[in-house]
Design a protein around this motif. Structure first.
Motif, PDB file in Angstrom:
ATOM      1  N   LEU A 137     -51.552  50.677 -20.985  1.00 17.87           N
ATOM      2  CA  LEU A 137     -51.233  49.478 -21.529  1.00 17.87           C
ATOM      3  C   LEU A 137     -50.686  48.271 -20.567  1.00 17.87           C
ATOM      4  O   LEU A 137     -50.839  47.391 -21.260  1.00 17.87           O
ATOM      5  N   ILE A 138     -50.200  48.873 -19.867  1.00 16.25           N
ATOM      6  CA  ILE A 138     -49.407  47.847 -19.143  1.00 16.25           C
ATOM      7  C   ILE A 138     -50.106  47.668 -17.603  1.00 16.25           C
ATOM      8  O   ILE A 138     -49.558  48.563 -16.756  1.00 16.25           O
ATOM      9  N   GLN A 139     -50.884  46.932 -17.142  1.00 14.94           N
ATOM     10  CA  GLN A 139     -51.266  46.790 -15.977  1.00 14.94           C
ATOM     11  C   GLN A 139     -50.648  45.647 -15.164  1.00 14.94           C
ATOM     12  O   GLN A 139     -49.807  44.887 -15.912  1.00 14.94           O
ATOM     13  N   GLN A 140     -50.759  45.482 -13.958  1.00 17.66           N
ATOM     14  CA  GLN A 140     -50.210  44.289 -13.466  1.00 17.66           C
ATOM     15  C   GLN A 140     -50.639  43.037 -13.539  1.00 17.66           C
ATOM     16  O   GLN A 140     -49.545  42.202 -13.904  1.00 17.66           O
ATOM     17  N   PRO A 141     -51.763  42.665 -14.205  1.00 18.49           N
ATOM     18  CA  PRO A 141     -52.116  41.236 -14.463  1.00 18.49           C
ATOM     19  C   PRO A 141     -51.212  41.010 -15.808  1.00 18.49           C
ATOM     20  O   PRO A 141     -50.754  39.885 -16.122  1.00 18.49           O
ATOM     21  N   ASP A 144     -47.713  40.294 -14.980  1.00 21.02           N
ATOM     22  CA  ASP A 144     -47.565  38.957 -14.422  1.00 21.02           C
ATOM     23  C   ASP A 144     -47.735  37.936 -15.529  1.00 21.02           C
ATOM     24  O   ASP A 144     -46.924  37.013 -15.579  1.00 21.02           O
ATOM     25  N   SER A 145     -48.395  38.143 -16.533  1.00 24.91           N
ATOM     26  CA  SER A 145     -48.464  36.954 -17.790  1.00 24.91           C
ATOM     27  C   SER A 145     -47.264  37.224 -18.598  1.00 24.91           C
ATOM     28  O   SER A 145     -46.859  36.277 -19.052  1.00 24.91           O
ATOM     29  N   VAL A 146     -46.659  38.465 -18.472  1.00 22.16           N
ATOM     30  CA  VAL A 146     -45.610  38.378 -19.465  1.00 22.16           C
ATOM     31  C   VAL A 146     -44.428  37.832 -18.846  1.00 22.16           C
ATOM     32  O   VAL A 146     -43.599  36.820 -19.165  1.00 22.16           O
ATOM     33  N   LEU A 147     -43.996  37.983 -17.646  1.00 19.74           N
ATOM     34  CA  LEU A 147     -43.201  37.510 -16.715  1.00 19.74           C
ATOM     35  C   LEU A 147     -43.177  35.812 -16.606  1.00 19.74           C
ATOM     36  O   LEU A 147     -42.044  35.071 -16.559  1.00 19.74           O
ATOM     37  N   VAL A 165     -37.927  53.793 -22.303  1.00 21.17           N
ATOM     38  CA  VAL A 165     -38.418  54.798 -21.337  1.00 21.17           C
ATOM     39  C   VAL A 165     -39.493  54.012 -20.653  1.00 21.17           C
ATOM     40  O   VAL A 165     -40.002  54.011 -19.149  1.00 21.17           O
ATOM     41  N   ILE A 166     -40.366  53.504 -21.605  1.00 21.36           N
ATOM     42  CA  ILE A 166     -41.669  52.714 -21.205  1.00 21.36           C
ATOM     43  C   ILE A 166     -41.285  51.465 -19.915  1.00 21.36           C
ATOM     44  O   ILE A 166     -42.035  51.361 -19.107  1.00 21.36           O
ATOM     45  N   GLY A 167     -40.391  50.907 -20.492  1.00 23.47           N
ATOM     46  CA  GLY A 167     -39.692  49.965 -19.577  1.00 23.47           C
ATOM     47  C   GLY A 167     -39.421  50.383 -18.107  1.00 23.47           C
ATOM     48  O   GLY A 167     -39.559  49.698 -17.085  1.00 23.47           O
ATOM     49  N   ALA A 220     -44.989  43.295 -22.813  1.00 23.64           N
ATOM     50  CA  ALA A 220     -46.010  43.874 -22.042  1.00 23.64           C
ATOM     51  C   ALA A 220     -46.955  44.536 -22.771  1.00 23.64           C
ATOM     52  O   ALA A 220     -48.315  44.499 -22.451  1.00 23.64           O
ATOM     53  N   ILE A 221     -46.673  45.506 -23.711  1.00 22.02           N
ATOM     54  CA  ILE A 221     -47.506  46.081 -24.667  1.00 22.02           C
ATOM     55  C   ILE A 221     -48.435  45.038 -25.594  1.00 22.02           C
ATOM     56  O   ILE A 221     -49.690  45.241 -25.492  1.00 22.02           O
ATOM     57  N   THR A 222     -47.939  44.007 -26.075  1.00 21.01           N
ATOM     58  CA  THR A 222     -48.283  43.445 -26.976  1.00 21.01           C
ATOM     59  C   THR A 222     -49.424  42.137 -26.033  1.00 21.01           C
ATOM     60  O   THR A 222     -50.111  41.513 -26.995  1.00 21.01           O
TER      61      THR A 222
END
Length: 872
Positions: free
Chosen positions: A323-327, A330-333, A657-659, A716-718
């Motif tokens: 669910l959380i890839q690098q792109p 990056d968009s979250v940050l 944990v995911i974070g 990041a998940i959403t």
């Protein structure tokens, strides 16, 4: 252009000796590093085994005796001896014997009445009987031969009948003047196999670890050699090494980490293959979330810890991979929200946080705790006495004084009440989510920072810490505000980054844009001022300068130009911080012992557990407990949280944990993520190096960064699910609010382990006394209650009276007794009040029950009204 040589053919070179010289210069270090380390270690072990003997002999007043004594009292002195009393269940620790029989030499005395038999002392090892000795009244030396443990230290448990010395309230057994332990061997023998294998693996593991971290060959080899020399020292000094370098976790340690290091390339290759397969099946990610959440719920319902944690870790990893890839990250940050959404979101979060912390503040917790009352008494003293301006209060509080100054106006204006004592702490906790957003917005993006603020605002841990008069919340509010100022100030001074208002598409005052660098310097100075103020809040505030320094180092990194541009601002920050901290530093210089009295009594070097003494043992035990406190087992103290319940709700626990799994691979590529992770880790230090783990108050500083990591995971998940993003983002936060509200205001309000950890009796008596003063009643209570901090605080304006021996003077009167008062005591009180006396029924009760906290006796028609109005 040169043409590449065919595979397997060495191209011609001008100097053929060059090819031979390169391997000769580099190859020996790679080829012979392991044999050299093993040879050095074995040589050191052999020499050390010949030289070293596990002997130990000290007097009771020697500080080194603390290493060998468990559950002994402080040193005392007679005319001829120094000694320490032992508790009825005490212990002795023998280090470095590794299975070799030892002689234990004790100089003991057991004062008893002349007609009593000698005190009997039983010695046990591993719950097995070892010896019994009769200890006489006078001093005598006792030599006992005992078996020892082959792997760990040997714990000798001492059991004897309790003895009450005249004029002493402690339970004692006997006095110890000196102790020693000596090996029974006549000739030296090599170190025993288990300890030898343990020491032998350490240099090789150190070298291999640095190799796996891609350190330089020479550095890895030098570190391995130094560790090899250290193992020689350990063999030559078995007693000291047994205390500081114990053989722990045998045989999992060292063989499990050694196997992981040896086969790390294969493990990493398998992980990469599994990751590729998981990414190719996206549905596994959502299944991982369900699996991890099932593990968390199962842990709360009694699922075995290892099984539940395995479900949590595996499920979280699957979710993080898919669910959380690098792109996406990056968009979250770099996420942007409309300024109006941010503004309204922060207003709503702050309103919810204030509501949750102020509602029924006078009644939950149901009673004051003595520390709350002491803090409120300090505030009253500051308000009423212009000459009383403490910096650090040793007697009565043992805390810095910032909270007391903030409480003083509230106490002076509204008087002594539970809610007025708790108000400033509650407000500090209510505004901490806002400070968390301020600190993390430039680090993890606005959407993630908003989620983090929500998770902190509704956290039951934060609620528990906020809703009583303690300064722990104030400390972290100031630190988070300081981190936000520091990060922005460095950004402006070093990077010439846009101001916060400009980055949010808000109007920027012309003066700020024109003098941007001065604005950056102002933020750096403000960060230092806030960090300096944090040192006046709570003991954990001592970490504030180190936390801010760590964030600065992470931000500037190894960029020489950045350090040069930031130097004026850093000098300003240091000067401002020193100026703010000057009164406290002067106090510390004048009373260093008083300043560290509390901290010094709770460190891992002062364990009170009779079966745990070595600092490394306690540190690793603390690591385990603080690791498990988030999801498995929290603190036992009901004043700090629901006893033994995990410190995070299932939603925040899963997201944390995911974070962590998202951030861990990226920390060395993102200064912001590294800073957030280090802020989380650095605030474990106060708890890790003290006893009583897990301790919710000493580790409270980890909560806000943990919420930051959890908020990052949720954002990041959403992020990629645009159609349902709002619902996927909002629903977990609403569930977290519902769960924590139910836990704190529902379960904890009715839990006896929570409300009985406060001074319910004294609080009820103090409230009744306050109401009685309004109606002109005199209140009489048992004499011992009058000296309690809670009674002294609540009756500050209208003191209660001690129950007299003779008749109570005429007029309206109330007499309060504990609920378990005997019939004779009740009859005596009725007689003191006279023929108009009556037992009063409308009394404060324990939460959720009809059981009264007190028994009340009144004289006068308005007595029942007084009791009714005293209910919180």
């Amino acid at each position: 252009m040169h043409r590449a040589a065919p595979s397997g053919i060495i191209p011609p070179v001008a100097n053929p000796h060059l090819i031979l010289n390169v391997p000769i210069a580099k190859q020996p270090l790679r080829t012979f590093a392991v044999p050299i380390l093993i040879l050095l270690t074995m040589l050191g072990l052999l020499v050390g085994a010949v030289v070293g003997r596990p002997s130990f002999y000290v007097r009771a007043d020697n500080p080194a005796a603390d290493r060998a004594l468990g559950n002994f009292f402080v040193v005392e002195y007679s005319k001829t001896d120094s000694f320490r009393w032992a508790a009825p269940q005490a212990s002795l620790f023998l280090y470095g014997f590794q299975g070799e029989p030892a002689m234990l030499r004790l100089r003991l005395a057991a004062p008893r009445p002349s007609d009593s038999p000698p005190a009997l002392l039983n010695l046990r090892i591993d719950k097995q009987y070892a010896a019994s000795i009769g200890v006489t009244t006078g001093w005598r030396r006792y030599d006992i031969v005992l078996p020892t443990d082959q792997i760990h230290e040997t714990i000798v448990m001492l059991d004897s009948k309790a003895y009450a010395a005249p004029g002493d309230i402690r339970e004692l057994s006997m006095m110890l003047s000196s102790l020693g332990s000596f090996p029974m061997r006549i000739s030296t023998i090599p170190v025993l196999p288990i300890r030898g294998i343990f020491l032998l693996t350490l240099p090789f593991m150190s070298w291999l670890l640095l190799k796996r971290l891609k350190a330089a060959e020479l550095l890895a080899f030098v570190v391995g050699v130094l560790v090899a020399l250290g193992t020689g020292w350990a063999a030559a000094h078995p007693t000291e090494a047994g205390y500081w370098l114990p053989t722990l976790g045998w045989p999992l340690w060292p063989f499990l980490p050694l196997a992981i290091l040896l086969f790390w390339p294969q493990i990493e290759h398998a992980r990469a293959m599994l990751k590729s397969w998981v990414i190719a099946h996206p549905g596994i990610g959502w299944s991982g979330l369900v699996l991890a959440l099932a593990g968390l719920v199962g842990l709360r319902l009694g699922l075995p810890t290892l099984f539940g944690l395995a479900l949590l870790v595996i499920g979280s990893w699957l979710a993080a991979v898919v669910l959380i890839q690098q792109p996406t990250l990056d968009s979250v940050l770099a996420s942007s929200l409309h300024p109006r959404a941010i503004r309204y979101g922060l207003i709503l979060i702050t309103a919810v946080a204030i509501f949750l912390r102020l509602i029924n503040l006078d009644g939950q917790p149901a009673g004051l705790w003595r520390d709350e009352s002491r803090h409120a008494l300090q505030a009253l003293a500051i308000w009423e006495d212009p000459t009383y301006r403490p910096v650090y209060v040793v007697e009565g509080a043992d805390l810095p004084a910032l909270l007391f100054y903030l409480m003083a106006p509230v106490m002076g204006l509204f008087g002594p009440h539970a809610w007025s004592a708790r108000l400033m702490s509650a407000l500090a906790g209510a505004f901490t989510p806002l400070a968390l957003f301020w600190a993390t917005r430039p680090m993890i993006g606005r959407r993630a920072a908003l989620a983090a603020a929500v998770l902190l605002a509704v956290s039951s841990w934060s609620l528990s810490m906020s809703r009583w008069a303690f300064p722990a919340t104030l400390d972290h509010l100031l630190v988070l505000m300081a981190v936000g100022c520091l990060w922005r100030g460095l950004g402006i001074v070093v990077e010439q980054a846009p101001t916060e208002a400009a980055s949010m598409s808000m109007p920027v005052p012309h003066m700020i844009e024109r003098h941007k660098r001065f604005y950056g310097l102002f933020l750096l100075g403000l960060a230092a001022a806030l960090g300096g103020l944090a040192t006046y809040a709570y003991h954990t505030g001592r970490m504030a300068p180190f936390a801010l320094a760590l964030v600065t180092i992470i931000y500037l990194g190894r960029r020489t130009a950045a350090w040069r541009r930031a130097l004026p601002g850093l000098i300003l920050a240091v000067l401002v911080g020193l100026l703010i901290m000057a009164p406290l530093l002067i106090y510390v210089a004048n009373d260093f012992e008083g300043y560290n009295r509390r901290v010094g009594t709770v460190t891992v070097f002062d364990s009170i557990e009779p079966s745990l003494r070595r600092p490394l043992d306690q540190l690793l035990q603390n690591v385990e407990r603080y690791t498990l406190m988030w999801h498995v087992r929290g603190e036992a103290n009901g004043r700090h949280h629901m006893p033994f319940a995990p410190m995070l709700d299932p939603i925040a626990g899963l997201l944390l944990v995911i974070g962590l799994m998202v951030v861990a691979p990226l920390v060395f590529r993102s200064r912001a993520l590294l800073a957030l992770l280090c802020l989380w880790l650095i605030y474990f230090i106060p708890g890790l190096f003290s006893g009583g783990a897990p301790h919710a108050m000493r580790s409270l500083g980890t909560l806000a960064p943990a919420c930051g990591l959890a908020g990052l995971a949720l954002a990041a998940i959403t992020e990629p699910h645009c159609k349902y993003r709002r619902w996927i983002y909002t629903l977990p936060l609403v569930c977290a609010l519902a769960f924590n509200t139910w836990l704190y205001f529902g379960v904890m309000s009715l839990e006896p382990r929570v409300y009985t950890s406060f001074d319910l009796v004294e609080t009820a008596a103090g409230r009744i006394t306050q109401q009685a003063a309004i109606h002109g009643f005199a209140v009489y209570v048992p004499a011992k209650w009058l000296h309690t901090d809670t009674i002294l605080f609540l009756t500050h304006a209208a003191p209660a009276h001690s129950i007299p021996n003779g008749p109570i003077p005429p007029g309206p009167a109330l007499v309060l007794l504990p609920a378990n008062a005997s019939a004779d005591q009740q009859a005596a009180v009725m007689a003191l009040l006279g023929p108009e006396a009556a037992i009063l029924r409308d009394l404060p009760t324990f939460s959720g029950t009809n059981k009264p906290i007190l028994i009340g006796f009144g004289r006068g028609a308005a007595a029942s009204l007084v009791l009714h109005n005293a209910q919180p």
